[in-house]
Scaffold this active site. Structure first.
Site, PDB file in Angstrom:
ATOM      1  CB  THR A 147      -0.959   0.087   1.068  1.00 44.46           C
ATOM      2  OG1 THR A 147      -0.140  -0.366   2.413  1.00 44.46           O
ATOM      3  CG2 THR A 147      -2.090  -1.209   1.013  1.00 44.46           C
ATOM      4  CE  LYS A 173       0.384  -3.476   3.415  1.00 44.34           C
ATOM      5  NZ  LYS A 173      -0.628  -2.659   4.181  1.00 44.34           N
ATOM      6  CB  THR A 184      -1.457  -1.714   8.619  1.00 42.63           C
ATOM      7  OG1 THR A 184      -2.568  -2.211   7.567  1.00 42.63           O
ATOM      8  CG2 THR A 184      -0.750  -0.957   8.042  1.00 42.63           C
ATOM      9  CD  GLU A 270       1.766   5.185   6.218  1.00 41.01           C
ATOM     10  OE1 GLU A 270       1.068   4.443   5.739  1.00 41.01           O
ATOM     11  OE2 GLU A 270       1.294   6.019   7.276  1.00 41.01           O
ATOM     12  CG  ASN A 392      -0.862   8.328   7.979  1.00 43.51           C
ATOM     13  OD1 ASN A 392      -1.661   7.408   7.770  1.00 43.51           O
ATOM     14  ND2 ASN A 392       0.490   8.382   8.211  1.00 43.51           N
ATOM     15  CB  THR A 397      -6.844  13.403  -1.159  1.00 43.45           C
ATOM     16  OG1 THR A 397      -5.874  13.530  -0.145  1.00 43.45           O
ATOM     17  CG2 THR A 397      -8.365  13.420  -0.535  1.00 43.45           C
TER      18      THR A 397
END
Length: 397
Positions: A147, A173, A184, A270, A392, A397
């Site tokens: 992702t 992942k 996650t 991230e 995040n 978007t």
């Protein structure tokens, strides 16, 4: 044990494929892993009370038949918090895959990751199933489950069991919403060892706590976390039984694969710029050590200090103190990359220029010596950067 180059289909009797089906605009987003015949299976699942439909379906099948022959996965859409329709879609995903392979429905595990709350687009799923093949591009499966990850995460090892070589491969992942139990995170491990599902589950359960459950990026636990381990016996080794030297060797292989994948997940958090490893030593017991290590690596203040290159040992000590472990705190040593910054719970003068160089590394190790026992615990995480907020804030978007 030997670490080798390879992919999730490196063990004998496995194949895999990955392709772009259309769940995402351009990137590979759909894939499967297939065994020549039903394999022993073990699994662990998210501890979030909100559980995504694919996990429910997969867990039901694992408990029902205790075998698995295929795993099908998509990224881009999590099929989580999608009600009755989401459950129906997960069952359909399982059924359609089984029909394509000509196997029993309960031998298929399903997994999804991506945006929570969106229904699985079944036309796109069917498009992917129409194109996917056995013995396809196995390396692309690792891409199909990503992702916000910036890189694939794969590990392959081999070990001799008597005269037979056993190969184990893992893929994972995970980048955000990482705070196990688990994160996650999706991880799939294949192996050609001859081992029963019951013994395989024992091995997985023994080491998931010290590997995948010791990583944290941001303190959030996803609805879609799952680890599945398949072993199909194609290596034709003598069956691995519990409480034997062979079982210990197998567990060591599994622990290496899971720990390596866990560190790769933590490093790819991230917006991360640095991997953080915390090791707590001389603790009263291993649980205390793991709790403290995870408390330190999960501290937002520690994370931001590491990002800024600030050797702020006070934040580390504070995180040790609120870990919920009842131990004396008047004789604690803290080291940053082997440089002592606190000894016997008192500050130590250190070379600022040397420390600045150390803090620029892409991996920072923190050691906390409690002087309170003989046990050790580790945890892995990453720094907290400006980009984490950006990624995040703009996720949908």
């Amino acid at each position: 044990m030997q670490v080798i180059d390879g992919n999730i289909a490196s063990p004998l009797g496995f194949s895999a494929d990955g392709l772009h089906a259309g769940f995402k605009k351009r990137k590979i987003d759909f894939g499967w892993i297939v065994s020549e015949h039903p394999a022993s299976v073990a699994g662990v699942y998210t501890t979030n009370k909100v559980i995504a439909a694919p996990l429910i379906v997969t867990k039901q099948s694992v408990e029902k038949v205790q075998k698995m022959q295929a795993i099908v996965a998509n990224s881009g859409v999590a099929n989580s918090c999608t009600g009755i329709q989401g459950m129906n879609d997960a069952y359909e995903m399982q059924k359609l895959t089984a029909e394509k392979l000509g196997i029993a429905t309960d031998l298929v595990g399903v997994a999804s990751t991506g945006v929570i709350g969106d229904l699985l687009p079944m036309d796109i799923l069917k498009n992917g199933l129409s194109k996917i093949v056995i013995n396809g591009n196995a390396g692309d499966f690792a891409k199909a489950i990503l992702t916000t990850d910036t890189t694939t995460k794969t590990t392959v090892v081999t070990e001799m069991f008597g005269h037979d070589e056993v190969t184990m491969a893992g893929v994972a992942k995970g980048s955000g919403m990482i705070h196990p139990n688990m994160a996650t995170m999706l991880s799939f491990i294949t192996c050609d060892a001859n081992i029963s599902s019951e013994t395989l589950q024992k091995a997985l359960s023994a080491k998931v706590e010290t590997t995948f459950n010791q990583i944290t990026v941001d303190g959030d636990t996803s609805t879609n976390d799952m680890v599945l381990v398949l072993a199909n016996g194609c290596a034709k080794n003598q069956e691995i039984l519990p409480d034997t030297p062979e079982f210990d060797e197998f567990v060591a292989m599994l622990e290496y694969v899971m720990a390596d994948l866990a560190k790769k997940i933590a490093k790819d958090g991230e917006g991360a710029t640095k991997l953080i490893e915390v090791e707590v030593i001389k603790a009263p017991n291993s649980l205390n050590a793991r709790m403290m290590a995870k408390s330190v690596v999960g501290s937002s203040l520690v994370k931001t200090a590491i990002f800024g290159g600030d050797p702020n040992w006070g934040r580390i000590l504070a995180a040790v103190g609120y870990a919920g472990v009842n131990i004396p705190v008047d004789n604690i040593d803290i080291y940053l990359a082997d440089i002592p910054v606190m000894l016997a719970s008192s500050p130590v003068n250190f070379d600022e220029e040397e420390m600045q160089d150390v803090m620029q590394a892409d991996a920072i190790k923190i050691v906390v010596d409690l002087h309170a026992g003989d046990s050790v615990g580790k945890a892995w995480g990453c720094d907290l950067s400006y980009d984490y907020v950006k990624i995040n804030a703009l996720y949908r978007t």
